[in-house]
Design a protein around this motif. Structure first.
Motif, PDB file in Angstrom:
ATOM      1  N   VAL A  72       0.863  -1.182   0.000  1.00  0.00           N
ATOM      2  CA  VAL A  72       0.000   0.000   0.000  1.00  0.00           C
ATOM      3  C   VAL A  72       0.896   1.228   0.000  1.00  0.00           C
ATOM      4  CG1 VAL A  72      -1.880   1.184   1.196  1.00  0.00           C
ATOM      5  CG2 VAL A  72      -1.696  -1.306   1.333  1.00  0.00           C
ATOM      6  N   ASP A  73       0.916   1.961  -1.107  1.00  0.00           N
ATOM      7  CA  ASP A  73       1.771   3.139  -1.246  1.00  0.00           C
ATOM      8  C   ASP A  73       0.988   4.402  -0.909  1.00  0.00           C
ATOM      9  OD1 ASP A  73       3.674   1.409  -2.058  1.00  0.00           O
ATOM     10  OD2 ASP A  73       3.698   2.014  -4.163  1.00  0.00           O
ATOM     11  N   THR A  74       1.537   5.220  -0.037  1.00  0.00           N
ATOM     12  CA  THR A  74       0.878   6.457   0.354  1.00  0.00           C
ATOM     13  C   THR A  74       0.953   7.471  -0.786  1.00  0.00           C
ATOM     14  OG1 THR A  74       2.920   7.301   1.315  1.00  0.00           O
ATOM     15  CG2 THR A  74       1.433   6.072   2.771  1.00  0.00           C
ATOM     16  N   PRO A  75       0.036   8.465  -0.801  1.00  0.00           N
ATOM     17  CA  PRO A  75       0.060   9.478  -1.867  1.00  0.00           C
ATOM     18  C   PRO A  75       1.397  10.204  -1.963  1.00  0.00           C
ATOM     19  CG  PRO A  75      -1.998   9.600  -0.655  1.00  0.00           C
ATOM     20  CD  PRO A  75      -1.126   8.621   0.082  1.00  0.00           C
ATOM     21  N   GLY A  76       2.105  10.343  -0.824  1.00  0.00           N
ATOM     22  CA  GLY A  76       3.396  11.022  -0.844  1.00  0.00           C
ATOM     23  C   GLY A  76       4.541  10.133  -1.285  1.00  0.00           C
ATOM     24  N   GLY A  77       4.238   8.852  -1.522  1.00  0.00           N
ATOM     25  CA  GLY A  77       5.282   7.916  -1.913  1.00  0.00           C
ATOM     26  C   GLY A  77       5.755   7.083  -0.737  1.00  0.00           C
ATOM     27  N   GLY A  78       6.155   5.860  -1.000  1.00  0.00           N
ATOM     28  CA  GLY A  78       6.643   4.983   0.055  1.00  0.00           C
ATOM     29  C   GLY A  78       5.572   4.027   0.533  1.00  0.00           C
ATOM     30  N   ALA A  79       6.016   2.893   1.032  1.00  0.00           N
ATOM     31  CA  ALA A  79       5.091   1.860   1.493  1.00  0.00           C
ATOM     32  C   ALA A  79       4.421   2.296   2.792  1.00  0.00           C
ATOM     33  CB  ALA A  79       5.817   0.545   1.679  1.00  0.00           C
ATOM     34  N   PHE A  80       3.190   1.917   2.938  1.00  0.00           N
ATOM     35  CA  PHE A  80       2.404   2.265   4.123  1.00  0.00           C
ATOM     36  C   PHE A  80       2.274   1.049   5.016  1.00  0.00           C
ATOM     37  CE2 PHE A  80      -1.784   2.101   6.157  1.00  0.00           C
ATOM     38  CZ  PHE A  80      -1.725   3.239   6.938  1.00  0.00           C
ATOM     39  N   LYS A  81       2.471   1.270   6.307  1.00  0.00           N
ATOM     40  CA  LYS A  81       2.297   0.192   7.268  1.00  0.00           C
ATOM     41  C   LYS A  81       0.931   0.357   7.925  1.00  0.00           C
ATOM     42  CE  LYS A  81       4.471  -2.123  11.198  1.00  0.00           C
ATOM     43  NZ  LYS A  81       5.590  -2.101  12.167  1.00  0.00           N
TER      44      LYS A  81
END
Length: 241
Positions: A218-227
């Motif tokens: 799950v990638d956040t709108p700002g970039g990067g994986a979301f936990k």
């Protein structure tokens, strides 16, 4: 010495009253036996679940842009997830209950609300009022709507990304391939997949299973994986409905 006159016995109370008057404080009025307690002094009992339900109902109505009629009774909320058809002017709703001989109240119960806020708790009573039976078609389906509690766990604008990890069953791999690039909101609100000849909606349980299995990130709108955040058990159950 004999008993003192009544005015003597009242003197201390009168002195206190005069003293309060000098200080600008009004003497407290003695409540009559059986008199109603002022509304401001009452605190209505509401369960935690009812508080949560009210918030969810308000957000869901906002999601589908449905406005509550101005003539509705207090503590009554549109239940936009209820799908059985009703006559024009009538709505499915949930209302906060009052204390009664059956219990302490403070919970949300389904009801029917119509013109001028007229309310019925039971369908049979509404039908009696209308003078006819409300028929429900067999093919009516519940409108698909993602519960707002879901987005406390997964941001609605986050994007799902497919990984190289494969499941043992092909239909899971296929659905993961198809949700690749979709936002969480779009996947849970619109995406459907095939399973043994049936078309099923992609729900929160599917999303959790695929993320925990490592097949999706799950990638956040700002970039990067979301936990994913840890959500209390009661909220998880509510969100999965």
């Amino acid at each position: 010495l004999g008993s003192r006159p009544a005015c003597w016995r009242l003197a201390p109370a009168m002195a206190v009253k005069r003293q309060r008057a000098k200080k600008g404080a009004a003497a407290p009025a003695r409540a009559r036996k059986g008199a109603a307690v002022p509304a401001a002094a009452k605190k209505r009992y509401v369960t935690k679940k009812a508080e949560q339900d009210m918030e969810v109902l308000k957000v869901m109505a906002e999601v589908v842009d449905v406005k509550t009629p101005t003539d509705w009774p207090a503590d009554t909320f549109l239940n936009v997830r209820a799908f059985a058809p009703l006559p024009e002017g009538w709505h499915h709703a949930k209302r906060l209950t009052n204390k009664s001989g059956r219990g302490s109240g403070g919970i949300m119960r389904h009801c029917y609300v119509g013109p001028e806020g007229k309310t019925f708790w039971h369908k049979k009573d509404l039908e009696k009022h209308l003078g006819f039976k409300i028929e429900s078609p067999d093919d009516v389906q519940r409108p698909r709507m993602a519960c707002p509690l879901i987005f406390t766990e997964y941001p609605k604008d986050a994007v799902l990304r497919r990984t190289e990890k494969q499941a043992k069953t092909e239909y899971i791999n296929k659905r993961c391939n198809l949700v690749n690039g979709l936002t969480v909101h779009k996947a849970l609100q619109e995406f459907e997949y095939d399973y043994e000849g049936q078309t099923l909606p992609y729900n929160l349980s599917d999303l959790r299973y695929d993320v925990q299995g490592g097949r999706l990130t799950v990638d956040t709108p700002g970039g990067g994986a979301f936990k994913p955040k840890k959500v209390p058990a009661a909220s998880r159950k509510k969100a999965a409905v």
